[in-house]
Design an enzyme around this catalytic site. Structure first.
Site, mmCIF file in Angstrom:
data_model
loop_
_atom_site.group_PDB
_atom_site.id
_atom_site.type_symbol
_atom_site.label_atom_id
_atom_site.label_comp_id
_atom_site.label_asym_id
_atom_site.label_seq_id
_atom_site.Cartn_x
_atom_site.Cartn_y
_atom_site.Cartn_z
ATOM 1 N N ILE A 142 44.840 -25.398 11.030
ATOM 2 C CA ILE A 142 44.870 -24.765 10.022
ATOM 3 C C ILE A 142 45.683 -25.284 8.997
ATOM 4 C CG2 ILE A 142 45.114 -22.499 9.001
ATOM 5 C CD1 ILE A 142 44.600 -21.503 12.054
ATOM 6 N N CYS A 143 45.450 -25.949 7.976
ATOM 7 C CA CYS A 143 46.426 -26.705 7.232
ATOM 8 C C CYS A 143 46.219 -26.618 5.605
ATOM 9 C CB CYS A 143 46.321 -28.455 7.540
ATOM 10 S SG CYS A 143 46.105 -28.499 9.361
ATOM 11 N N THR A 144 47.257 -27.268 5.254
ATOM 12 C CA THR A 144 47.122 -27.465 3.601
ATOM 13 C C THR A 144 47.268 -29.071 3.553
ATOM 14 O OG1 THR A 144 48.257 -25.465 3.229
ATOM 15 C CG2 THR A 144 48.165 -27.086 1.396
#
Ligand SMILES: *[C@@H]1O[C@H](CO)[C@@H](O)[C@H](O)[C@H]1NC(C)=O
Ligand SMILES: *[C@@H]1O[C@H](CO)[C@@H](O)[C@H](O)[C@H]1NC(C)=O
Ligand SMILES: *[C@@H]1O[C@H](CO)[C@@H](O)[C@H](O)[C@H]1NC(C)=O
Ligand SMILES: *[C@@H]1O[C@H](CO)[C@@H](O)[C@H](O)[C@H]1NC(C)=O
Ligand SMILES: *[C@@H]1O[C@H](CO)[C@@H](O)[C@H](O)[C@H]1NC(C)=O
Ligand SMILES: *[C@@H]1O[C@H](CO)[C@@H](O)[C@H](O)[C@H]1NC(C)=O
Length: 395
Positions: A142-144
């Site tokens: 789960i990233c940006t």
């Protein structure tokens, strides 16, 4: 087949926990300024560099690194086991992982099969558990990620690696067990042939796919998880049933970093290859306009959203939700990140400004393991371990 279904059930249950856990109370703050060079309570420390020599046989490539990191890998593999045993207490899933999963390994493409075997042997961790460790990254990242272009057409790429939501929670200091256990496994890798860098990556020791990396002078790439109903389980199921033409996502990104020689070639492969699970590929090139987010279904590309500096689109940014949909209202990292980029302006975008954006809660959160900054044309590649002291989202 029954035991295979049970493994899928565990994967499904774990991801469901992950999605539910995203429903945390939002915690936002004003855009951070002057956080770079990293220091203070949100900076855990540097990430060590290792060279991976591609001229060595795949079985031997990871030996040096894995000799150093075996104790840290054993800790996290045990955590994974505990979670699986908590879902299915009989212990039969782990028995199946240890006994049956290696039988499926013969189907991994070269060089991954030999690399994984080498890692299992040098760490003395059962092969099935190393395979599981490699598979888990396909689902829980789960990233940006973002690519920016400044007024001179210079590109920059940044990403926060957020991972570990589905496993245990440390009540003593409010942190995620696996997020914490991944910090000592985090490494910068310099993949070389003939003593020359082929690509660099930020990764977790024991994982042979790549989720974040660049090829100096040519392109940069990061992978973000994409949740979809027809998600990765279908892919895993088909793969177990013999459809071996599907590609593990982390393997594709590794192959692109290792063997593609231009932004266009990378974009073409990432757009067209059939993959195991839905994903977002965030790709940057080496000149103006070369930056995009590829939204992937397992079989086709749904959307390629590109930089367009003439029309004022000087950045592309991706978290874990399709850009044409609203993010989960309790997991909106997109709006705060865009607000901070807008606030920065194209005139003033630099790697340190990107670090500021990636240091602003909730873009920075309790799942953030590290932040990577990449400048393809200058050959700059930096990774920093992160902490997110309370109050901080991600519970
Ligand atoms: C929280 O505690 C665990 C051990 O209980 C430790 O491994 C971890 O590094 C700590 N994390 C933080 C952010 O202090
Ligand atoms: C790489 O460098 C090392 C030490 O500098 C040298 O011994 C070795 O022969 C070199 N290998 C290649 C393939 O050039
Ligand atoms: C890259 O290409 C070489 C030569 O074709 C091949 O041996 C290698 O397996 C490829 N690497 C990956 C990660 O696919
Ligand atoms: C930019 O990438 C292209 C391949 O897409 C390559 O031909 C060119 O040499 C690169 N430019 C620089 C300055 O490295
Ligand atoms: C950021 O700026 C763009 C372009 O002006 C605008 O479309 C967008 O709504 C802004 N987003 C936020 C969150 O401020
Ligand atoms: C860019 O930064 C400079 C120096 O910090 C500042 O004076 C200027 O106002 C900034 N530009 C914009 C458009 O925010």
């Amino acid at each position: 087949m029954a035991s295979q279904n049970r493994l899928l059930f565990v994967l499904l249950a774990a991801t469901t926990a992950c999605v539910v856990a995203q429903h945390a109370p939002p915690y936002t703050e004003d855009c951070r300024k002057l956080t770079y060079p990293p220091s203070g309570p949100t900076y855990r420390g540097p990430v060590p560099w290792y060279t991976i020599n591609l001229d060595l046989p795949p079985y031997k490539r990871w030996h040096k690194l894995m000799t150093d990191k075996a104790p840290a890998l054993r800790i996290i593999v045990n955590s994974l086991k505990n979670v699986v045993n908590a879902f299915v207490p009989s212990g039969k899933v782990m028995q199946m992982v240890d006994q049956k999963l290696p039988g499926l390994l013969g189907n991994f493409p070269s060089p991954f099969e030999e690399e994984i075997k080498g890692i299992a042997d040098v760490t003395e961790i059962p092969l099935g558990e190393i395979i599981s460790f490699n598979i888990f990254y396909e689902f829980f990242t789960i990233c940006t990620s973002l690519v920016t272009e400044d007024k001179k057409g210079h590109l920059l790429h940044g990403r926060n690696m957020d991972f570990g939501v589905f496993l245990g929670w440390n009540t003593n200091n409010n942190s995620w067990t696996v997020t914490e256990e991944l910090k000592p496994l985090s490494v910068n890798l310099d993949f070389q042939r003939n003593n020359q860098t082929v690509f660099k990556a930020a990764s977790f020791a024991g994982y042979v796919g790549m989720l974040t990396g660049f090829k100096p002078g040519l392109f940069s790439l990061s992978l973000n998880e994409r949740f979809a109903m027809n998600g990765g389980y279908m892919g895993v199921l088909e793969w177990l049933m013999g459809k071996k033409d599907i590609n593990w996502i982390g393997f594709i990104t590794r192959s692109v970093l290792e063997n593609s020689t231009s932004y266009e070639e990378a974009k073409n492969i990432l757009t067209k290859t059939k993959i195991m699970a839905p994903a977002y590929f965030i790709l940057g090139g080496n000149r103006s306009g070369e930056g995009c987010v590829i939204t992937r279904d397992r079989k086709v590309s749904l959307d390629v959203y590109e930089l367009n500096p003439e029309q004022g689109r000087w950045y592309v940014l991706q978290t874990n939700y399709d850009r044409w949909k609203n993010p989960f209202f309790l997991d909106d990292r997109r709006t705060p990140a865009k607000t901070c980029l807008n606030h920065t302006t194209q005139e003033n975008i630099t790697l340190s400004a990107i670090y500021d954006v990636l240091s602003t809660k909730p873009v920075l959160n309790k799942l953030t393991v590290f932040t990577t900054l990449m400048d393809v044309t200058k050959g700059q590649f930096e990774t920093y371990l992160r902490d997110c002291p309370d109050p901080c989202i991600g519970w």
